[in-house]
Each structure stands twice: as structure tokens, then as C-alpha cells.
Motif scaffolding. Structure first.
Motif, PDB file in Angstrom:
ATOM      1  N   VAL A 153     -33.511  -8.708 -29.141  1.00  0.00           N
ATOM      2  CA  VAL A 153     -32.627  -8.633 -27.965  1.00  0.00           C
ATOM      3  C   VAL A 153     -32.359 -10.130 -27.691  1.00  0.00           C
ATOM      4  N   ASP A 154     -31.047 -10.494 -27.700  1.00  0.00           N
ATOM      5  CA  ASP A 154     -30.625 -11.785 -27.333  1.00  0.00           C
ATOM      6  C   ASP A 154     -30.000 -12.091 -25.864  1.00  0.00           C
ATOM      7  N   ILE A 155     -30.730 -13.137 -25.174  1.00  0.00           N
ATOM      8  CA  ILE A 155     -30.692 -13.508 -23.967  1.00  0.00           C
ATOM      9  C   ILE A 155     -29.749 -14.894 -23.994  1.00  0.00           C
ATOM     10  N   LEU A 156     -28.427 -14.712 -23.269  1.00  0.00           N
ATOM     11  CA  LEU A 156     -27.890 -16.043 -23.186  1.00  0.00           C
ATOM     12  C   LEU A 156     -28.110 -16.629 -22.174  1.00  0.00           C
ATOM     13  N   GLN A 157     -28.413 -17.868 -21.767  1.00  0.00           N
ATOM     14  CA  GLN A 157     -28.356 -18.713 -20.523  1.00  0.00           C
ATOM     15  C   GLN A 157     -27.360 -19.688 -20.410  1.00  0.00           C
ATOM     16  N   PHE A 158     -26.553 -19.611 -19.440  1.00  0.00           N
ATOM     17  CA  PHE A 158     -25.597 -20.888 -19.252  1.00  0.00           C
ATOM     18  C   PHE A 158     -25.792 -21.385 -17.908  1.00  0.00           C
ATOM     19  N   SER A 159     -25.413 -22.897 -17.624  1.00  0.00           N
ATOM     20  CA  SER A 159     -25.998 -23.339 -16.424  1.00  0.00           C
ATOM     21  C   SER A 159     -25.141 -24.729 -15.950  1.00  0.00           C
ATOM     22  N   ASP A 160     -24.849 -24.997 -14.872  1.00  0.00           N
ATOM     23  CA  ASP A 160     -24.486 -26.354 -14.358  1.00  0.00           C
ATOM     24  C   ASP A 160     -22.867 -26.623 -14.880  1.00  0.00           C
ATOM     25  N   THR A 161     -21.933 -25.584 -14.764  1.00  0.00           N
ATOM     26  CA  THR A 161     -20.789 -25.916 -15.161  1.00  0.00           C
ATOM     27  C   THR A 161     -19.889 -26.938 -14.317  1.00  0.00           C
TER      28      THR A 161
ATOM     29  N   GLY B  73     -27.189 -21.386 -12.008  1.00  0.00           N
ATOM     30  CA  GLY B  73     -26.723 -22.302 -10.963  1.00  0.00           C
ATOM     31  C   GLY B  73     -25.741 -23.393 -11.223  1.00  0.00           C
ATOM     32  N   ASP B  74     -25.126 -23.675 -10.045  1.00  0.00           N
ATOM     33  CA  ASP B  74     -23.878 -24.762  -9.943  1.00  0.00           C
ATOM     34  C   ASP B  74     -22.798 -24.588 -10.678  1.00  0.00           C
ATOM     35  N   LEU B  75     -22.263 -23.605 -10.224  1.00  0.00           N
ATOM     36  CA  LEU B  75     -20.923 -22.992 -10.776  1.00  0.00           C
ATOM     37  C   LEU B  75     -19.849 -24.000 -10.504  1.00  0.00           C
ATOM     38  N   VAL B  76     -19.612 -24.339  -9.257  1.00  0.00           N
ATOM     39  CA  VAL B  76     -18.439 -25.271  -8.765  1.00  0.00           C
ATOM     40  C   VAL B  76     -19.223 -26.431  -8.172  1.00  0.00           C
ATOM     41  N   ASP B  77     -18.460 -27.776  -8.669  1.00  0.00           N
ATOM     42  CA  ASP B  77     -19.200 -28.910  -8.245  1.00  0.00           C
ATOM     43  C   ASP B  77     -19.164 -29.289  -6.596  1.00  0.00           C
ATOM     44  N   GLU B  78     -18.142 -28.965  -5.945  1.00  0.00           N
ATOM     45  CA  GLU B  78     -17.882 -29.145  -4.578  1.00  0.00           C
ATOM     46  C   GLU B  78     -17.154 -27.910  -4.018  1.00  0.00           C
TER      47      GLU B  78
ATOM     48  N   ASP C 158     -44.199 -15.556 -17.367  1.00  0.00           N
ATOM     49  CA  ASP C 158     -44.483 -15.893 -18.797  1.00  0.00           C
ATOM     50  C   ASP C 158     -43.433 -16.752 -19.122  1.00  0.00           C
ATOM     51  N   VAL C 159     -42.081 -16.909 -18.536  1.00  0.00           N
ATOM     52  CA  VAL C 159     -41.031 -17.672 -19.152  1.00  0.00           C
ATOM     53  C   VAL C 159     -40.485 -18.160 -17.734  1.00  0.00           C
ATOM     54  N   GLN C 160     -40.109 -19.326 -17.897  1.00  0.00           N
ATOM     55  CA  GLN C 160     -38.948 -19.881 -16.841  1.00  0.00           C
ATOM     56  C   GLN C 160     -38.041 -20.685 -17.559  1.00  0.00           C
ATOM     57  N   LEU C 161     -36.789 -20.134 -17.078  1.00  0.00           N
ATOM     58  CA  LEU C 161     -35.461 -20.602 -17.464  1.00  0.00           C
ATOM     59  C   LEU C 161     -34.939 -21.766 -16.106  1.00  0.00           C
ATOM     60  N   SER C 162     -34.619 -22.713 -16.567  1.00  0.00           N
ATOM     61  CA  SER C 162     -33.915 -23.882 -15.463  1.00  0.00           C
ATOM     62  C   SER C 162     -32.872 -24.426 -16.100  1.00  0.00           C
ATOM     63  N   GLY C 163     -32.030 -25.214 -15.201  1.00  0.00           N
ATOM     64  CA  GLY C 163     -31.001 -26.074 -15.384  1.00  0.00           C
ATOM     65  C   GLY C 163     -31.322 -27.379 -14.739  1.00  0.00           C
ATOM     66  N   HIS C 164     -30.019 -27.856 -13.742  1.00  0.00           N
ATOM     67  CA  HIS C 164     -30.237 -28.746 -13.091  1.00  0.00           C
ATOM     68  C   HIS C 164     -30.285 -30.196 -13.620  1.00  0.00           C
ATOM     69  N   SER C 165     -30.935 -30.540 -14.307  1.00  0.00           N
ATOM     70  CA  SER C 165     -31.122 -32.019 -14.929  1.00  0.00           C
ATOM     71  C   SER C 165     -30.142 -32.478 -15.619  1.00  0.00           C
ATOM     72  N   HIS C 166     -29.242 -31.626 -16.347  1.00  0.00           N
ATOM     73  CA  HIS C 166     -28.106 -32.151 -17.127  1.00  0.00           C
ATOM     74  C   HIS C 166     -28.537 -32.822 -18.338  1.00  0.00           C
TER      75      HIS C 166
END
Length: 286
Positions: A57-65, A95-100, A213-221
Motif C-alpha cells: 500500500v502506498d501512502i503519499l505525504q505532502f506538506s507546507d505548500t 500542515g501549512d496550506l496557506v502562508d497567511e 511506530d512511525v511519525q510523519l512531519s513537515g514544518h522544517s522546510h
């Protein structure tokens, strides 16, 4: 005189801009070329608790657009098409869909584009600090809901397939929300493979104590700008220890940190291409 963190960051930014100023080509590349050099990171997650029906199974993560800050809806539409071409089974936005949100001019196009993303096992999201910031909490929730995404805010759900399941949990934003790890994982079966979403990666040091078991994150760029030898130019709070890629924590939890897609503060990426990630689950029962 003591050098504060704010002054240090400003000095580093000025130094970087001076570095770019030495070469018009470097400046042009960092502002106009690399931010569009989208990459796809692929990982395999092998774990004894992954059920047989979730093998491959494929899980797609996207973040910080950070839409609105040098990332417009035309770029986002291209991203949607690219992600759909990967035929993911499950889509997760960290997280972080829109900047402001307080200044962005929302239209029906954004939720319509989100709604075009397809994943048979569902589409889920969590708040980032920019989603809560600028009084955006309710607006971003409305946009994501219209886009077919389900919010996980200090709660978990069960992802089902062929009579088997695993646990997907989502934490409220650590900086501007009201995160509660215990509430998020309450009444979860400890025997269930648990995938945990948290916008800020450094919270992993606490999360790992809960048998995740697993953590997925973004935020750092990914630092957004990296310099040879020196490394990351600037990393935001709660993304200073874990900045990009895969980390194996002492308690056995795997942490994956995405560089994300957009930019913030500075409209540059240098030696730090934007990305989304695909995780292929592997079951030991196969």
C-alpha cells in the motif's frame, strides 16, 4: 553585547543574501529555479505489525505548500496532477496550506483542486502553525473539508482494508494549537500498527514514549537554504533537531521529516529542493 537568536538569524540571512549577491546566477537559481525542481522521496516501511492486506500500500505525504507566498494555484494544480499520477492509496497532508490565511484571497478553486486528489483509503490532514495563525483555523478547516479531507485533531482513526486495519493518529499543532498526545492515542489498540502525524518534528522525542511506530512531519522546510559545510541556514522552532529525511529514534520509532513544497519568510530554496513523499508499506506476512 549578547547576540539574540533573532539577531543571529537576521545576520545569517544577510550573509546568505550577500553570498547570493556575489553571483546573479546563484540568486536567480535560488529564487526562480530550485523552488520548481520538485522531487519525490520514496521510502519502504517494514514493520511486524503491518497487516497482510496492507502490503505494498502506498501512502503519499505532502506538506507546507504555503500557498500565497510565491506558490500560486497554478503551481498547486500541477502538484495535484503529479500526485494523482502516483496513484496513492492514502493521502496525508501535514500542515501549512496557506502562508497567511488572514490576508489570502480564498476562492472556490482551492477546495476544488484539493477535491481532485484521489485515494481509495482516504485523505486526512492535520493543522500546522500557519493554519492556526492569522485567525485561519476555521477557514482552513472549511477549505480542507470541502476538498474531501478529514481532519485529525488530537484523535485517531482506523484505516480499513479487507477486514484488517491500522491506526492513523493526528496531533493538533504544537506551536499554536492545543496538542494532547495522550488524548490523541486514547483507547488505541497497542497491537495496532500506528502512524502518527505531527506538524513539528521535534515533538517526536515525546511521541516515541507512547509506543508509536512511525511519525510523519513537515514544518522544517529542510532548512529551505543549505550551504556547503555549514549546512542548514535557518530552521524554525521545533524543527531544529530533526530537519529532513529519516531518523530512527532510541525507543524504536521511525520519524520522517519532509522538506515540504513551498517557501516562507524568504522566497528561496538552495540545495534543498521541494518534495513530497511516498511510503510503501511492507508486511512480514508476505
Amino acid at each position: 553585547m549578547k547576540l539574540t537568536r533573532r539577531k543571529f538569524i537576521k545576520n545569517m540571512v544577510r550573509s546568505f543574501l550577500g553570498f547570493l549577491g556575489l553571483s546573479g546566477l546563484s540568486y536567480y537559481y535560488a529564487k526562480y529555479i530550485e523552488p520548481d525542481l520538485l522531487t519525490v522521496k520514496k521510502f519502504s516501511i517494514n514493520h511486524s505489525k503491518i497487516p497482510k492486506s496492507f502490503h505494498n500500500v502506498d501512502i503519499l505525504q505532502f506538506s507546507d505548500t504555503h500557498i500565497g507566498f510565491h506558490y500560486d494555484l497554478n503551481k498547486f494544480e500541477q502538484l495535484v496532477e503529479t500526485m494523482n499520477q502516483r496513484n496513492p492509496d492514502l493521502i496525508l497532508f501535514t500542515g501549512d496550506l496557506v502562508d497567511e490565511p488572514q490576508t489570502y484571497s480564498f476562492t472556490d478553486r482551492l477546495p476544488a483542486l484539493l477535491n481532485r486528489l484521489e485515494a481509495p483509503l482516504g485523505k486526512y490532514w492535520i493543522y500546522g502553525n500557519h493554519d492556526h495563525g492569522g485567525y485561519g483555523t476555521e477557514k482552513i478547516y472549511e477549505v480542507m473539508s470541502r476538498g474531501g479531507f478529514t481532519l485529525l485533531q488530537n484523535e485517531h482513526t482506523s484505516i480499513q482494508k479487507e477486514g484488517e486495519s491500522f491506526t492513523l493518529a493526528g496531533l493538533d499543532d504544537v506551536m499554536l494549537g492545543r496538542p494532547d498526545i495522550e488524548e490523541t492515542l486514547a483507547q488505541r489498540s497497542e497491537n495496532s500498527f500506528t502512524l502518527f502525524l505531527a506538524h513539528e518534528p521535534d515533538i517526536a522525542d515525546q511521541v516515541q514514549r507512547y509506543g508509536v511506530d512511525v511519525q510523519l512531519s513537515g514544518h522544517s522546510h529542510g532548512g529551505q537554504v543549505q550551504l556547503p559545510i555549514y549546512g542548514y541556514l535557518v530552521t524554525p522552532p521545533l524543527a531544529e533537531k530533526y530537519v529532513e529525511g529519516h531518523y530512527r529514534l532510541p525507543d524504536g520509532m521511525d520519524l520522517f521529516v519532509s522538506r515540504g513544497l513551498g517557501t516562507t519568510r524568504m522566497p528561496y530554496r538552495f540545495l534543498c529542493r521541494p518534495e513530497f513523499s511516498i511510503f510503501r508499506l511492507k508486511s512480514p506476512e508476505i
